[in-house]
Design a protein around this motif. Structure first.
Motif, PDB file in Angstrom:
ATOM      1  N   PHE B  41       0.815  -1.215   0.000  1.00 23.66           N
ATOM      2  CA  PHE B  41       0.000   0.000   0.000  1.00 23.66           C
ATOM      3  C   PHE B  41       0.844   1.259   0.000  1.00 23.66           C
ATOM      4  CE2 PHE B  41      -3.611   2.557   0.999  1.00 23.66           C
ATOM      5  CZ  PHE B  41      -4.648   1.813   0.511  1.00 23.66           C
ATOM      6  N   ILE B  97      11.646  -2.899   7.579  1.00 22.81           N
ATOM      7  CA  ILE B  97      11.115  -2.424   8.864  1.00 22.81           C
ATOM      8  C   ILE B  97       9.666  -2.848   9.071  1.00 22.81           C
ATOM      9  CG2 ILE B  97      10.540  -0.358  10.203  1.00 22.81           C
ATOM     10  CD1 ILE B  97      12.917   0.980   8.629  1.00 22.81           C
ATOM     11  N   ALA B  98       8.849  -2.633   8.053  1.00 20.16           N
ATOM     12  CA  ALA B  98       7.408  -2.779   8.287  1.00 20.16           C
ATOM     13  C   ALA B  98       6.844  -4.120   7.830  1.00 20.16           C
ATOM     14  CB  ALA B  98       6.646  -1.639   7.622  1.00 20.16           C
ATOM     15  N   PRO B 101       9.184  -8.211   9.527  1.00 19.48           N
ATOM     16  CA  PRO B 101       8.825  -8.779  10.840  1.00 19.48           C
ATOM     17  C   PRO B 101       7.474  -9.492  10.826  1.00 19.48           C
ATOM     18  CG  PRO B 101       9.524  -6.501  11.070  1.00 19.48           C
ATOM     19  CD  PRO B 101       9.422  -6.771   9.618  1.00 19.48           C
ATOM     20  N   LEU B 102       6.691  -9.250   9.790  1.00 14.59           N
ATOM     21  CA  LEU B 102       5.341  -9.813   9.768  1.00 14.59           C
ATOM     22  C   LEU B 102       5.236 -11.049   8.893  1.00 14.59           C
ATOM     23  CD1 LEU B 102       3.403  -6.491   9.461  1.00 14.59           C
ATOM     24  CD2 LEU B 102       3.751  -7.865  11.472  1.00 14.59           C
ATOM     25  N   VAL B 109      -2.761  -8.673   8.302  1.00 18.24           N
ATOM     26  CA  VAL B 109      -1.836  -7.987   9.200  1.00 18.24           C
ATOM     27  C   VAL B 109      -0.813  -7.197   8.397  1.00 18.24           C
ATOM     28  CG1 VAL B 109       0.011  -8.407  10.839  1.00 18.24           C
ATOM     29  CG2 VAL B 109      -2.162  -9.577  11.110  1.00 18.24           C
ATOM     30  N   LEU B 111      -1.118  -6.169   5.351  1.00 21.79           N
ATOM     31  CA  LEU B 111      -1.798  -5.104   4.609  1.00 21.79           C
ATOM     32  C   LEU B 111      -2.038  -3.899   5.513  1.00 21.79           C
ATOM     33  CD1 LEU B 111      -3.084  -4.127   2.050  1.00 21.79           C
ATOM     34  CD2 LEU B 111      -5.185  -5.265   2.697  1.00 21.79           C
ATOM     35  N   ILE B 112      -2.460  -4.152   6.744  1.00 25.75           N
ATOM     36  CA  ILE B 112      -2.713  -3.040   7.671  1.00 25.75           C
ATOM     37  C   ILE B 112      -1.409  -2.310   7.964  1.00 25.75           C
ATOM     38  CG2 ILE B 112      -3.418  -2.498  10.028  1.00 25.75           C
ATOM     39  CD1 ILE B 112      -5.453  -4.811   9.748  1.00 25.75           C
ATOM     40  N   SER B 113      -0.343  -3.073   8.129  1.00 25.31           N
ATOM     41  CA  SER B 113       0.958  -2.448   8.362  1.00 25.31           C
ATOM     42  C   SER B 113       1.350  -1.590   7.167  1.00 25.31           C
ATOM     43  CB  SER B 113       2.002  -3.532   8.605  1.00 25.31           C
ATOM     44  OG  SER B 113       3.262  -2.971   8.748  1.00 25.31           O
ATOM     45  N   ILE B 115      -0.671  -0.059   5.096  1.00 29.58           N
ATOM     46  CA  ILE B 115      -1.476   1.162   5.115  1.00 29.58           C
ATOM     47  C   ILE B 115      -0.890   2.149   6.114  1.00 29.58           C
ATOM     48  CG2 ILE B 115      -3.747   2.097   5.672  1.00 29.58           C
ATOM     49  CD1 ILE B 115      -4.878  -0.628   4.771  1.00 29.58           C
ATOM     50  N   GLY B 116      -0.492   1.609   7.277  1.00 30.52           N
ATOM     51  CA  GLY B 116       0.139   2.461   8.278  1.00 30.52           C
ATOM     52  C   GLY B 116       1.402   3.097   7.729  1.00 30.52           C
ATOM     53  N   ALA B 117       2.214   2.298   7.027  1.00 36.85           N
ATOM     54  CA  ALA B 117       3.454   2.818   6.461  1.00 36.85           C
ATOM     55  C   ALA B 117       3.153   3.925   5.460  1.00 36.85           C
ATOM     56  CB  ALA B 117       4.229   1.688   5.789  1.00 36.85           C
ATOM     57  N   PHE B 119       0.607   6.017   5.431  1.00 38.29           N
ATOM     58  CA  PHE B 119       0.243   7.248   6.127  1.00 38.29           C
ATOM     59  C   PHE B 119       1.454   7.883   6.800  1.00 38.29           C
ATOM     60  CE2 PHE B 119      -4.371   8.153   6.692  1.00 38.29           C
ATOM     61  CZ  PHE B 119      -4.745   7.466   5.567  1.00 38.29           C
ATOM     62  N   LEU B 120       2.275   7.029   7.397  1.00 34.89           N
ATOM     63  CA  LEU B 120       3.457   7.530   8.090  1.00 34.89           C
ATOM     64  C   LEU B 120       4.387   8.248   7.115  1.00 34.89           C
ATOM     65  CD1 LEU B 120       4.706   7.367  10.910  1.00 34.89           C
ATOM     66  CD2 LEU B 120       6.010   5.428  10.121  1.00 34.89           C
ATOM     67  N   GLY B 124       5.509  11.978   7.145  1.00 33.58           N
ATOM     68  CA  GLY B 124       6.940  12.130   7.335  1.00 33.58           C
ATOM     69  C   GLY B 124       7.512  13.093   6.306  1.00 33.58           C
TER      70      GLY B 124
END
Lengths: 415, 322
Positions: B41, B97-98, B101-102, B109, B111-113, B115-117, B119-120, B124
């Motif tokens: 994402f 990083i994102a 680990p998953l 899980v 995919l959600i990470s 999406i978070g990345a 936005f971050l 940033g």
């Protein structure tokens, strides 16, 4: 012994923090401490009746009391309630059924626009007769109606896409939300349905049908003071109904079917669970919650425009569900509370503080780096604008370190 | 009707440019989907990062007074290479990083990470530019020769920048094709996409192959970012969202995991969008205009997924986890 001591201790805590919040009406910390009492309430060992009495004390008596002293607290509480209701709805879709819906805000928008269009003069633009806005009591009819409309849109969207793989579904729901937003943004022509980016206002508020009762008791409260309290109780009522419905669903055949699908779709199908029908049901229930909350939101805001229904909003609600713990009812509420307070109070507070520093022209002296005048801090740097960063961090960190969330569902804890 | 015919060549040119842009971005989605089976994402932010690297270098050259002195071709080469390297490395870091680990956790899980990345990274970038330039809406400095036009036919003029987009994209797509089909590492990527467990047994270093895939996909995204910036000149940290979503649509349209499919999907979607943007208003007498082009793209996505979920050229993903 603790069964008796804990509630008494908590009662002391509640009254203490409440007093603190009354004494320091501007303090975010005091309010946070007060809010935390609900979390403590969840954890303490006590009889269910004791717990619910204490919860009622906090939510029905103390919170409105605080709200009359400081209206902002009530505003925050209403926001938390709205987001909690949304998070509970998304929790059904993501947490129980295991479908990632990235366009949840679309259903919220549909509910909000449903009431906004008919509860304001907007509908006169395409229905002749000038019969709009509708009388305030229609609000309740629309609240019920929106449940059906939300469920229907959920089914209409779900029917074609629920057979897809999980990650495709996420993107399709995202696309659907963008389509809905583009439509409300642009449907001011050829027929003016939504008034486009200018938004709709004024939207009729629900009726103050209990005014005679208040007057009977000799209470004279101005509308401006009464409406926030009124909305607070309305939101509280809606959240309670949603919690009740969700709990009943969770422990029913339907809830077990949802969880079976989430754990292993093929196995569930082999066991005779009607997979597509159950997924559709989950989708529809979540959508109907969101659209009912949308009606409430429109009435509370008086003004709505497409800006309130962006992708950000969907991700915000998702972050709440993830933070609290997918599939957990208290988790969803906790997530909604945490994220809303973070957004509304902490980040805004930080922004104000930085602005103050900037204007005071304080000089920061760092060892090795020399001194830096804070008046040079770029004006574009405003923590309140960095919600995305907060949501992003929540999502990544939770997924890496605690994918089950802060308050995972009890059944999963036992495993 | 005359008007419709008159603007057709211009619309087609616009469609081709858009199409190549989408194709380049779509490659990042499709390659990562091929090896990891998940939607990266944050790829749209990798794309924007490329655009920002380009504009930063150009602005620095400008303030140093070098922009007018150095040969434009050298400038272009510099920003394209820099953007590709930075975006590629950022994509690798993101994976490390994102996502890594998953590995092994449910797909939702990751995919959600992602999406978070996404936005971050958006914020940033905004934070960085706010502190660095006190604005995060940046404009590409004008490069004179890019705005010149080349007459192709009687009433068709093509700006040099459109030609640049098409030529660069073609060269890169050709290079990528060679890389994936003719080199050892390309073969390793294909092996991992087919079956990571067996590939690992055969001595393919799976994690390194995944990192390489992210680098290559990210570099293509960064290139698309620079081209986007040069062509449309305005960039902000959030401008990746729609191109990213449409490029993903293109990848699905072509068949996810399928590299020629991503190119085809990009072209089809670009054309569709250009046609919709220009002709919707003509066809409906101005009732619906270009603002519906996004609706068009997403409706296309939904329809494709309903009627041809495996895409035009068929998807190339393994079946076990699907």
């Amino acid at each position: 012994m603790t069964r008796f001591l804990a509630p008494i201790g908590l009662l002391a805590y509640i009254s203490g923090s409440c007093l603190l919040a009354i004494l320091y009406p501007q303090s975010v910390l005091a309010f946070l401490l007060f809010e935390a009492s609900l979390l403590l309430l969840y954890y303490i060992p006590a009889h269910a009746k004791v717990k619910s009495t204490l919860a009622a004390l906090v939510l029905v008596v103390l919170m409105p009391l605080l709200g009359t002293i400081n209206g902002y607290y009530l505003e925050v509480a209403i926001q938390i309630g709205i987001y909690a209701a949304l998070a509970l709805g998304l929790n059904i879709v993501v947490g129980f059924v295991g479908l990632l819906n990235l366009g949840f805000v679309a259903f919220y928008a549909i509910g909000a626009y449903l009431w906004a269009i008919f509860g304001s003069p907007q509908a006169n633009a395409f229905i002749t007769g000038g019969g709009f806005p509708l009388a305030p009591y229609w609000f309740f009819i629309f609240l019920v109606l929106s449940i059906g409309v939300g469920a229907l849109t959920g089914v209409v969207l779900g029917l074609p896409v629920l057979r897809l793989r999980g990650d495709y579904l996420a993107v399709v729901t995202l696309g659907f939300a963008e389509v809905v937003r583009a439509l409300v943004n642009n449907l001011d022509k050829p027929i003016n349905l939504t008034n486009g980016p200018r938004g709709i206002s004024p939207i009729v508020k629900p009726p103050l049908f209990f005014r005679p009762v208040l007057e009977f008791f000799g209470l004279q409260i101005t509308d401006a003071k009464l409406y926030p309290l009124y909305f607070y109780f309305l939101v509280l009522l809606v959240v309670c109904v949603i919690i009740l419905v969700t709990r009943r669903l969770e422990s029913s055949r339907i809830g077990r079917a949802w969880k079976a699908i989430r754990e292993d779709e093929i196995a569930a199908a082999a066991m005779g669970v009607p997979v597509v029908r159950m997924k559709l049901l989950g989708f529809a229930v979540g959508a109907s919650f969101a659209s009912a909350v949308g009606v409430l939101f429109a009435a509370k805001q008086v003004f709505i425009n497409p800006e309130s229904f962006t992708f950000m909003e969907s991700i915000g609600v998702l972050a709440m569900v993830i933070l609290g713990g997918m599939g957990s009812i208290p988790g969803a509420i906790l997530g909604a509370t945490g994220v809303t307070i973070l957004n509304l109070q902490l980040l805004k507070g930080l922004s104000l503080w930085l602005n103050g520093l900037r204007q005071s022209g304080a000089v920061l002296t760092l060892p090795l780096l020399g001194s830096y005048s804070l008046s040079q801090l770029p004006v574009q740097f405003e923590p309140a604008k960095y919600e995305r960063m907060v949501f992003g961090l929540i999502l990544i960190l939770m997924m890496i370190f605690r994918p089950q969330g802060v308050l995972p569902p009890r059944r999963e804890q036992r495993k | 009707m005359d008007l419709a015919l008159e603007i057709l060549p211009q619309v087609l040119v616009e469609g081709i440019v858009l199409g190549f842009m989408y194709a380049l971005i779509a490659l990042g989605y499709t390659m990562v989907y091929g090896v990891l089976e998940f939607i990266n994402f944050a790829h749209s932010e990798i794309f924007v990062l490329g655009a920002f690297v380009g504009v930063e270098i150009l602005l620095m050259l400008q303030s140093a007074g070098l922009l007018a002195v150095v040969h434009p071709a050298a400038v272009l080469l510099l920003i394209i290479l820099a953007a590709m390297v930075v975006s590629g490395l950022a994509a690798m870091a993101l994976e490390r990083i994102a996502y890594r680990p998953l590995q092994g956790s449910p797909r939702l899980v990751a995919l959600i990470s992602a999406i978070g990345a996404s936005f971050l990274l958006q914020d940033g970038l905004r934070l960085f530019e706010s502190l660095w330039r006190n604005t995060f809406y940046l404009t590409y400095p004008t490069l004179d020769f890019l705005d010149r036009t080349v007459p192709l036919a009687a009433n068709v003029v093509v700006p040099v920048k459109s030609i640049l987009v098409v030529v660069t994209a073609l060269v890169m797509l050709w290079g990528l094709n060679l890389f994936v089909n003719r080199t050892r590492i390309g073969a390793a990527i294909r092996a991992v996409a087919q079956d990571p467990d067996t590939a690992s047994l055969m001595g393919v270093p799976v994690n390194r192959v995944i990192a390489t895939t992210f680098f290559v996909g990210g570099a293509m995204g960064g290139l698309a970012g620079v081209l986007f910036g040069l062509h449309y000149s305005l960039v902000n940290p959030y401008s990746g969202f729609f191109p990213g979503l449409k490029a993903f649509t293109a990848a699905v349209l072509g068949g996810i995991g399928n590299i020629p499919g991503a190119m085809l999907g990009g072209m089809v979607l670009g054309m569709l969008e250009a046609l919709a943007a220009s002709y919707l208003s003509l066809a409906t007498d101005g009732a619906f205009g270009a603002e519906y082009k996004d609706v068009f793209a997403f409706t296309a996505l939904i329809l494709i997924l309903i009627f041809r979920p495996k895409g035009l050229l068929g998807e190339k993903v393994r079946e076990d986890r699907a």
